[in-house]
Design an enzyme around this catalytic site. Sequence first.
Site, PDB file in Angstrom:
ATOM      1  N   ASN A   9     -28.610  20.399 -14.985  1.00 34.00           N
ATOM      2  CA  ASN A   9     -28.212  19.045 -14.609  1.00 34.00           C
ATOM      3  C   ASN A   9     -27.652  19.147 -13.198  1.00 34.00           C
ATOM      4  O   ASN A   9     -26.528  19.597 -13.010  1.00 34.00           O
ATOM      5  CB  ASN A   9     -27.158  18.508 -15.583  1.00 34.00           C
ATOM      6  CG  ASN A   9     -26.618  17.153 -15.153  1.00 34.00           C
ATOM      7  OD1 ASN A   9     -27.121  16.547 -14.205  1.00 34.00           O
ATOM      8  ND2 ASN A   9     -25.586  16.684 -15.845  1.00 34.00           N
ATOM      9  N   TRP A  10     -28.465  18.728 -12.233  1.00 37.07           N
ATOM     10  CA  TRP A  10     -28.040  18.869 -10.835  1.00 37.07           C
ATOM     11  C   TRP A  10     -26.934  17.870 -10.478  1.00 37.07           C
ATOM     12  O   TRP A  10     -26.329  17.980  -9.413  1.00 37.07           O
ATOM     13  CB  TRP A  10     -29.236  18.659  -9.898  1.00 37.07           C
ATOM     14  CG  TRP A  10     -30.247  19.762  -9.894  1.00 37.07           C
ATOM     15  CD1 TRP A  10     -30.297  20.859 -10.718  1.00 37.07           C
ATOM     16  CD2 TRP A  10     -31.376  19.878  -9.018  1.00 37.07           C
ATOM     17  NE1 TRP A  10     -31.382  21.650 -10.406  1.00 37.07           N
ATOM     18  CE2 TRP A  10     -32.068  21.068  -9.370  1.00 37.07           C
ATOM     19  CE3 TRP A  10     -31.872  19.092  -7.978  1.00 37.07           C
ATOM     20  CZ2 TRP A  10     -33.227  21.476  -8.703  1.00 37.07           C
ATOM     21  CZ3 TRP A  10     -33.027  19.512  -7.319  1.00 37.07           C
ATOM     22  CH2 TRP A  10     -33.693  20.692  -7.681  1.00 37.07           C
ATOM     23  N   LYS A  11     -26.734  16.877 -11.335  1.00 36.16           N
ATOM     24  CA  LYS A  11     -25.770  15.805 -11.017  1.00 36.16           C
ATOM     25  C   LYS A  11     -26.121  15.233  -9.635  1.00 36.16           C
ATOM     26  O   LYS A  11     -27.294  15.197  -9.280  1.00 36.16           O
ATOM     27  CB  LYS A  11     -24.334  16.313 -11.127  1.00 36.16           C
ATOM     28  CG  LYS A  11     -24.091  16.983 -12.497  1.00 36.16           C
ATOM     29  CD  LYS A  11     -22.664  17.200 -12.850  1.00 36.16           C
ATOM     30  CE  LYS A  11     -22.577  17.845 -14.239  1.00 36.16           C
ATOM     31  NZ  LYS A  11     -21.213  18.010 -14.705  1.00 36.16           N
ATOM     32  N   HIS A  94     -24.375  11.176 -20.790  1.00 37.36           N
ATOM     33  CA  HIS A  94     -23.486  12.213 -20.246  1.00 37.36           C
ATOM     34  C   HIS A  94     -22.070  11.648 -20.139  1.00 37.36           C
ATOM     35  O   HIS A  94     -21.889  10.463 -19.834  1.00 37.36           O
ATOM     36  CB  HIS A  94     -23.991  12.669 -18.875  1.00 37.36           C
ATOM     37  CG  HIS A  94     -23.317  13.902 -18.392  1.00 37.36           C
ATOM     38  ND1 HIS A  94     -22.059  13.878 -17.829  1.00 37.36           N
ATOM     39  CD2 HIS A  94     -23.704  15.199 -18.413  1.00 37.36           C
ATOM     40  CE1 HIS A  94     -21.715  15.118 -17.524  1.00 37.36           C
ATOM     41  NE2 HIS A  94     -22.691  15.942 -17.868  1.00 37.36           N
ATOM     42  N   GLU A  96     -20.014  11.812 -17.883  1.00 39.38           N
ATOM     43  CA  GLU A  96     -19.752  11.180 -16.573  1.00 39.38           C
ATOM     44  C   GLU A  96     -20.311   9.762 -16.523  1.00 39.38           C
ATOM     45  O   GLU A  96     -19.771   8.901 -15.834  1.00 39.38           O
ATOM     46  CB  GLU A  96     -20.312  12.073 -15.448  1.00 39.38           C
ATOM     47  CG  GLU A  96     -19.466  13.338 -15.292  1.00 39.38           C
ATOM     48  CD  GLU A  96     -20.204  14.556 -14.773  1.00 39.38           C
ATOM     49  OE1 GLU A  96     -21.307  14.417 -14.219  1.00 39.38           O
ATOM     50  OE2 GLU A  96     -19.669  15.680 -14.954  1.00 39.38           O
ATOM     51  N   GLU A 166     -21.204  18.665 -25.155  1.00 46.01           N
ATOM     52  CA  GLU A 166     -20.500  18.933 -23.908  1.00 46.01           C
ATOM     53  C   GLU A 166     -19.049  18.495 -24.038  1.00 46.01           C
ATOM     54  O   GLU A 166     -18.733  17.320 -23.810  1.00 46.01           O
ATOM     55  CB  GLU A 166     -21.161  18.171 -22.755  1.00 46.01           C
ATOM     56  CG  GLU A 166     -22.596  18.590 -22.499  1.00 46.01           C
ATOM     57  CD  GLU A 166     -22.974  18.445 -21.027  1.00 46.01           C
ATOM     58  OE1 GLU A 166     -23.534  19.394 -20.490  1.00 46.01           O
ATOM     59  OE2 GLU A 166     -22.671  17.403 -20.423  1.00 46.01           O
ATOM     60  N   GLY A 172     -17.205  21.418 -15.634  1.00 48.36           N
ATOM     61  CA  GLY A 172     -16.799  21.617 -14.247  1.00 48.36           C
ATOM     62  C   GLY A 172     -15.400  22.175 -14.090  1.00 48.36           C
ATOM     63  O   GLY A 172     -14.845  22.191 -12.990  1.00 48.36           O
ATOM     64  N   SER A 211     -19.323  24.506 -18.259  1.00 49.75           N
ATOM     65  CA  SER A 211     -19.010  25.794 -17.641  1.00 49.75           C
ATOM     66  C   SER A 211     -19.792  26.952 -18.255  1.00 49.75           C
ATOM     67  O   SER A 211     -19.254  28.057 -18.402  1.00 49.75           O
ATOM     68  CB  SER A 211     -17.502  26.058 -17.675  1.00 49.75           C
ATOM     69  OG  SER A 211     -16.812  25.043 -16.953  1.00 49.75           O
ATOM     70  N   GLY A 232     -24.521  22.683 -15.406  1.00 47.49           N
ATOM     71  CA  GLY A 232     -24.198  21.915 -14.211  1.00 47.49           C
ATOM     72  C   GLY A 232     -24.152  22.815 -12.984  1.00 47.49           C
ATOM     73  O   GLY A 232     -25.167  23.159 -12.388  1.00 47.49           O
ATOM     74  N   GLY A 233     -22.945  23.226 -12.607  1.00 49.86           N
ATOM     75  CA  GLY A 233     -22.745  23.977 -11.371  1.00 49.86           C
ATOM     76  C   GLY A 233     -23.659  25.186 -11.220  1.00 49.86           C
ATOM     77  O   GLY A 233     -24.212  25.431 -10.141  1.00 49.86           O
TER      78      GLY A 233
END
Length: 249
Positions: A9-11, A94, A96, A166, A172, A211, A232-233
Amino acid sequence: MRRTLIAGNWKMNGNQAANALLLAGLKEGIGASVVQVAVCVPAPYLFQCQAALSATAIGWGAQDLSVHAAGAYTGEVSAAMLQDFDCSHVIIGHSERRSNHGEDDATVALKVNAALAAGLTPIVCVGETLAQREAGQTQDVVSRQLDAVLGTIAVEMVGRLVVAYEPVWAIGTGKTATPEMAQAVHAILRERLSAKAPAAGAAVQILYGGSMKPDNARELLAMPDIDGGLIGGAALKAADFLAIIHAAG
Ligand code: 13P
């Protein structure tokens, strides 16, 4: 047997130059992995992914879609548009989106139905906040979030879902659920899926997200109901994403 899925997930990250490097690195490093891989990217970069990944085993998709089919919905992206760019997956619900855009369970369910109708695989995200976990509400929260979707789809559609657990407090933050904590929630989600559709529920991929990194992926993925990761990251660096893919199999 469920195939492991590692989805990035590149966000809201990337640009054409950086994406080109990242995608080239993934293509070069993926080798003959048996793991299913997809990247969920910002909508403007779907065309770039389609061009770069079409002849590869790596899928691509989006991070959200509209509940509407077409029309006067400024800024929105429809399921048909994602289909037009050959997307395989779309992330829905998600945390977010839920917290920053007020998406409730009913909206998430509508989006899942829009994705399914277009032949896309929805990655349905569920997860509790830290306050909810500390109040002992994790099971209730994730069950409510998943049941809101399951209550609106036909039994035959259950097998077309991917679910991602999640925990909001792990996203994150560098804090990961322990494999045992994650497995306990995945087992609850599996039970909800199987209650609706016994055979299909056993086949649904349930991903962990929050994470997940090269150094903790292996132990998380070793748990019986953790069928992959939503990253993510660590999906923004080819070396890290590849390390997770290779840890998965
Ligand atoms: P991080 O891997 O950066 O914690 O993000 C997880 C996530 O939200 C994936 O959808």
